[in-house]
Design an enzyme around this catalytic site. Structure first.
Site, PDB file in Angstrom:
ATOM      1  N   LYS A  22       0.839  -1.215   0.000  1.00 42.78           N
ATOM      2  CA  LYS A  22       0.000   0.000   0.000  1.00 42.78           C
ATOM      3  C   LYS A  22       0.867   1.256   0.000  1.00 42.78           C
ATOM      4  O   LYS A  22       0.602   2.204  -0.744  1.00 42.78           O
ATOM      5  CB  LYS A  22      -0.902  -0.017   1.247  1.00 42.78           C
ATOM      6  CG  LYS A  22      -1.551   1.331   1.529  1.00 42.78           C
ATOM      7  CD  LYS A  22      -2.194   1.403   2.890  1.00 42.78           C
ATOM      8  CE  LYS A  22      -1.290   1.570   4.071  1.00 42.78           C
ATOM      9  NZ  LYS A  22      -1.156   2.898   4.679  1.00 42.78           N
ATOM     10  N   ASN A  23       1.917   1.260   0.832  1.00 37.11           N
ATOM     11  CA  ASN A  23       2.691   2.496   0.984  1.00 37.11           C
ATOM     12  C   ASN A  23       3.640   2.783  -0.178  1.00 37.11           C
ATOM     13  O   ASN A  23       4.270   3.838  -0.222  1.00 37.11           O
ATOM     14  CB  ASN A  23       3.443   2.488   2.325  1.00 37.11           C
ATOM     15  CG  ASN A  23       2.476   2.661   3.487  1.00 37.11           C
ATOM     16  OD1 ASN A  23       1.325   3.049   3.286  1.00 37.11           O
ATOM     17  ND2 ASN A  23       2.925   2.367   4.704  1.00 37.11           N
ATOM     18  N   CYS A 116      -3.529  12.561  13.303  1.00 39.52           N
ATOM     19  CA  CYS A 116      -4.347  11.354  13.181  1.00 39.52           C
ATOM     20  C   CYS A 116      -4.200  10.574  14.467  1.00 39.52           C
ATOM     21  O   CYS A 116      -3.531  11.028  15.393  1.00 39.52           O
ATOM     22  CB  CYS A 116      -3.988  10.546  11.943  1.00 39.52           C
ATOM     23  SG  CYS A 116      -2.522   9.571  12.108  1.00 39.52           S
ATOM     24  N   ARG A 121       1.683  14.358  13.652  1.00 42.60           N
ATOM     25  CA  ARG A 121       2.135  14.174  12.259  1.00 42.60           C
ATOM     26  C   ARG A 121       2.296  15.466  11.462  1.00 42.60           C
ATOM     27  O   ARG A 121       1.531  15.750  10.516  1.00 42.60           O
ATOM     28  CB  ARG A 121       1.217  13.170  11.548  1.00 42.60           C
ATOM     29  CG  ARG A 121       1.120  11.880  12.334  1.00 42.60           C
ATOM     30  CD  ARG A 121       0.503  10.778  11.573  1.00 42.60           C
ATOM     31  NE  ARG A 121       1.318  10.256  10.499  1.00 42.60           N
ATOM     32  CZ  ARG A 121       0.903   9.309   9.673  1.00 42.60           C
ATOM     33  NH1 ARG A 121      -0.305   8.806   9.798  1.00 42.60           N
ATOM     34  NH2 ARG A 121       1.694   8.870   8.724  1.00 42.60           N
ATOM     35  N   ASP A 308       5.262   0.213  12.047  1.00 41.96           N
ATOM     36  CA  ASP A 308       4.008  -0.389  11.568  1.00 41.96           C
ATOM     37  C   ASP A 308       3.851  -1.851  11.998  1.00 41.96           C
ATOM     38  O   ASP A 308       2.838  -2.479  11.685  1.00 41.96           O
ATOM     39  CB  ASP A 308       3.934  -0.305  10.028  1.00 41.96           C
ATOM     40  CG  ASP A 308       3.799   1.136   9.542  1.00 41.96           C
ATOM     41  OD1 ASP A 308       3.469   2.011  10.353  1.00 41.96           O
ATOM     42  OD2 ASP A 308       4.023   1.376   8.344  1.00 41.96           O
ATOM     43  N   ARG A 400      -8.566   0.026   5.150  1.00 40.55           N
ATOM     44  CA  ARG A 400      -7.747   1.023   4.459  1.00 40.55           C
ATOM     45  C   ARG A 400      -6.458   0.419   3.923  1.00 40.55           C
ATOM     46  O   ARG A 400      -5.902   0.924   2.954  1.00 40.55           O
ATOM     47  CB  ARG A 400      -7.391   2.172   5.411  1.00 40.55           C
ATOM     48  CG  ARG A 400      -8.593   3.002   5.785  1.00 40.55           C
ATOM     49  CD  ARG A 400      -8.195   4.158   6.633  1.00 40.55           C
ATOM     50  NE  ARG A 400      -7.153   4.949   5.966  1.00 40.55           N
ATOM     51  CZ  ARG A 400      -6.631   6.050   6.444  1.00 40.55           C
ATOM     52  NH1 ARG A 400      -7.036   6.506   7.607  1.00 40.55           N
ATOM     53  NH2 ARG A 400      -5.716   6.707   5.790  1.00 40.55           N
TER      54      ARG A 400
HETATM   55  C1  EPZ Z   1       5.002   6.625   6.375  1.00 41.58           C
HETATM   56  O1  EPZ Z   1       4.371   7.722   7.020  1.00 41.58           O
HETATM   57  C2  EPZ Z   1       3.963   5.531   6.304  1.00 41.58           C
HETATM   58  N1  EPZ Z   1       2.807   6.014   5.570  1.00 41.58           N
HETATM   59  C3  EPZ Z   1       3.550   5.097   7.708  1.00 41.58           C
HETATM   60  O2  EPZ Z   1       2.683   3.996   7.577  1.00 41.58           O
HETATM   61  C4  EPZ Z   1       4.779   4.662   8.493  1.00 41.58           C
HETATM   62  O3  EPZ Z   1       4.401   4.385   9.812  1.00 41.58           O
HETATM   63  C5  EPZ Z   1       5.829   5.788   8.478  1.00 41.58           C
HETATM   64  O4  EPZ Z   1       6.131   6.167   7.105  1.00 41.58           O
HETATM   65  C6  EPZ Z   1       7.125   5.399   9.164  1.00 41.58           C
HETATM   66  O5  EPZ Z   1       7.691   4.302   8.508  1.00 41.58           O
HETATM   67  C7  EPZ Z   1       2.781   5.964   4.232  1.00 41.58           C
HETATM   68  O6  EPZ Z   1       3.735   5.540   3.596  1.00 41.58           O
HETATM   69  C8  EPZ Z   1       1.550   6.419   3.543  1.00 41.58           C
HETATM   70  P1  EPZ Z   1       7.441   9.931   8.247  1.00 41.58           P
HETATM   71  P2  EPZ Z   1       5.024   9.177   6.969  1.00 41.58           P
HETATM   72  O7  EPZ Z   1       7.205  11.215   7.555  1.00 41.58           O
HETATM   73  O8  EPZ Z   1       5.660   9.369   5.644  1.00 41.58           O
HETATM   74  C9  EPZ Z   1       8.083  13.137  11.718  1.00 41.58           C
HETATM   75  C10 EPZ Z   1       0.731   2.724   8.009  1.00 41.58           C
HETATM   76  O9  EPZ Z   1       0.203   2.175   9.012  1.00 41.58           O
HETATM   77  N2  EPZ Z   1       7.869  14.155  10.668  1.00 41.58           N
HETATM   78  O10 EPZ Z   1       8.637   9.134   7.866  1.00 41.58           O
HETATM   79  O11 EPZ Z   1       3.992  10.125   7.409  1.00 41.58           O
HETATM   80  C11 EPZ Z   1       6.811  12.346  11.998  1.00 41.58           C
HETATM   81  O12 EPZ Z   1       5.956  13.020  12.891  1.00 41.58           O
HETATM   82  C12 EPZ Z   1       1.357   4.070   8.100  1.00 41.58           C
HETATM   83  O13 EPZ Z   1       0.730   2.206   6.881  1.00 41.58           O
HETATM   84  C13 EPZ Z   1       8.133  15.471  10.956  1.00 41.58           C
HETATM   85  O14 EPZ Z   1       8.548  15.829  12.068  1.00 41.58           O
HETATM   86  O15 EPZ Z   1       6.123   9.029   8.087  1.00 41.58           O
HETATM   87  C14 EPZ Z   1       7.382  11.071  12.539  1.00 41.58           C
HETATM   88  O16 EPZ Z   1       7.708  11.249  13.888  1.00 41.58           O
HETATM   89  C15 EPZ Z   1       1.041   4.862   9.291  1.00 41.58           C
HETATM   90  N3  EPZ Z   1       7.910  16.418   9.973  1.00 41.58           N
HETATM   91  C16 EPZ Z   1       8.672  10.891  11.758  1.00 41.58           C
HETATM   92  O17 EPZ Z   1       8.994  12.186  11.228  1.00 41.58           O
HETATM   93  C17 EPZ Z   1       7.461  16.064   8.736  1.00 41.58           C
HETATM   94  O18 EPZ Z   1       7.285  16.960   7.894  1.00 41.58           O
HETATM   95  C18 EPZ Z   1       8.604   9.914  10.595  1.00 41.58           C
HETATM   96  O19 EPZ Z   1       7.449  10.196   9.806  1.00 41.58           O
HETATM   97  C19 EPZ Z   1       7.207  14.707   8.459  1.00 41.58           C
HETATM   98  C20 EPZ Z   1       7.418  13.763   9.438  1.00 41.58           C
END
Ligand code: EPZ
Length: 421
Positions: A22-23, A116, A121, A308, A400
């Site tokens: 999915k991702n 969320c 996030r 995850d 989802r």
């Molecule tokens: C991706 O989310 C995945 N979603 C998530 O999967 C997964 O848990 C996550 O990566 C970590 O592996 C999709 O691919 C659609 P990040 P993403 O930006 O891209 C912080 C699932 O269950 N951050 O790498 O949103 C953030 O808060 C889902 O399938 C900032 O501070 O994750 C987090 O602490 C849920 N500023 C960390 O970085 C930003 O602008 C990593 O988040 C962006 C992120």
């Protein structure tokens, strides 16, 4: 609203085919907007988030056909640059159209995704990345307004308080395809889904290098390939979830069409717990009949243990003798499944970012409420191992991201049915 009714206590056994990730599918569908040529994507999972992304790219003007995991997209011309709130509020990953629109139309209007269930996030790194490439970003009225007429390739620093970001790395990669010159993203996320997006961009004709390392370079692309066919990688989280299903029910499951090279940290942890893992080619067999041992899990970006997968492991460890811990370092609020597992008799204490799990002999079935995608699968796994009946509500979270989950589980012998209330 639908619920799952699960009768616990069956050892799962048999074979299961793993679906596409999915991702990977979500950003790759958005990235298909970069070109006016026809793109054919294979191994696309039919899950609600994918349907939402299809709705969004169709709204922007793409023609789509989705049949039997094959998705054909052609965005000959786009008729909107706006991702409206009513779609973005259903799925955060809608923000991937931001990078694609900036590259192709030099303009994007995308509703701000909110927080969320798993934490606040923020998207500051996405904004910072696009701004570094010369995009003027203004946030007003709940929308991100991006004016990218001055898009230029540059060095982009994506270091955030929690390290880099998967989503921001991908959004900047997409935007960089339309920026003049060369963009260098550092530190870039190294998750397999990021590599998959980079490989898709290469199939489009974009010069990308360094994917899988912490520095990715993308060159501007003005001529895309004519006929693009691309196969999405298997879902490593679905693979891990079925592995835990075998472990928690003391069963034996062979998974096919998976990539075990993406599973190292998860399989190492299963091995430490005493679960048998044997791999041959694109198949892996997990056998959960041996005596299990407690363990400590430290969640970390890839190749570390994935956030995850921690909810599913929490369900497993709640019936493993001894004291285990899980430290979640990525999201602030990702232990929502713990209180529900405790209602089944699990002994779990949350101390800041760490969950302390003292294994109990047995969980008992009860009514549970799912709070997010991975918590949903964890509660279902717990229900499969529990004594008696478990009812999991709010399973729209599960739909989802897991394709045909209950059908696949039933084929393995699980007694699970979907009941509409
Ligand atoms: C991706 O989310 C995945 N979603 C998530 O999967 C997964 O848990 C996550 O990566 C970590 O592996 C999709 O691919 C659609 P990040 P993403 O930006 O891209 C912080 C699932 O269950 N951050 O790498 O949103 C953030 O808060 C889902 O399938 C900032 O501070 O994750 C987090 O602490 C849920 N500023 C960390 O970085 C930003 O602008 C990593 O988040 C962006 C992120």
């Amino acid at each position: 609203m639908a619920s799952f009714f699960i009768e616990g206590g069956t050892r799962l056994a048999g074979e299961v085919d793993i679906s596409g990730a999915k991702n990977s599918a979500l950003p790759i569908i958005a990235a298909s907007l970069l070109t006016d040529k026809k793109v054919v994507l294979q191994n696309i999972p039919d899950v609600v988030d994918v349907r939402t992304m299809i709705q969004l790219v169709r709204h922007l003007g793409a023609s789509i056909e989705f049949k039997g995991r094959k998705l054909s997209i052609q965005a000959s011309c786009l008729n909107s640059v706006e991702a409206p709130y009513d779609i973005v509020c259903r799925m955060r990953a809608s923000y991937y159209v931001l990078g694609a629109l900036v590259a192709r139309e030099k303009k994007a209007v995308v509703a701000m995704p909110g927080g969320c269930a798993i934490g606040p996030r923020p998207i500051d790194l996405h904004i910072k990345g696009l701004s570094s490439l010369g995009t003027k970003v203004d946030i007003s009225g709940g929308y991100i307004n991006a004016d990218a007429r001055g898009l230029v390739g540059r060095k982009v620093d994506l270091q955030g308080p929690k390290g880099t970001s998967v989503g921001a790395t991908i959004n900047v990669m997409l935007a960089a395809t339309g920026a003049s010159g060369r963009t260098e993203i550092s530190p870039a996320a190294v998750e397999p889904e990021v590599v998959d997006v980079a490989n898709f961009l290469r199939a489009l004709g974009v010069e990308v290098s360094g994917q899988g390392s912490h520095t990715i370079t993308v060159k501007a692309c003005d001529r895309f390939e004519e006929r693009i066919r691309y196969r999405i990688i298997p879902d490593r989280i679905e693979t891990g979830t079925f592995a835990v299903a075998a472990a928690i029910t003391r069963g034996k499951i062979s998974m096919h069409e998976c990539m075990s090279e993406h599973m190292t940290s998860v399989f190492e942890k299963l091995d430490q717990v005493g679960i048998g893992v044997s791999q041959t080619g694109q198949s892996v067999t997990i056998s959960g009949s041996r005596q299990k041992r407690a363990t400590d899990i430290f969640v970390a970006p890839y190749p570390g243990f994935p956030t995850d997968m921690q909810a599913q492991f929490m369900a497993l460890l709640s019936i493993v003798p001894g004291t285990s811990t899980i430290k979640e370092s990525i999201f602030e609020n990702r232990f929502m499944q713990a209180v529900e597992l405790m209602r089944m008799g699990a002994d779990i204490t949350i101390e800041g970012d760490t969950a302390v799990i003292k294994g109990v002999k047995k969980l008992s079935g009860t009514h549970l409420m799912a709070s997010d995608l991975r918590a949903s699968s964890a509660l279902i796994l717990a229900g499969l191992a529990a004594r008696g009946r478990t009812v999991v509500r709010r399973i729209y979270h599960l739909d989802r991201g897991y394709e045909n989950f209950e059908t696949k589980l039933r084929k393995l012998g699980a007694r699970i049915r979907r009941v509409r209330e």
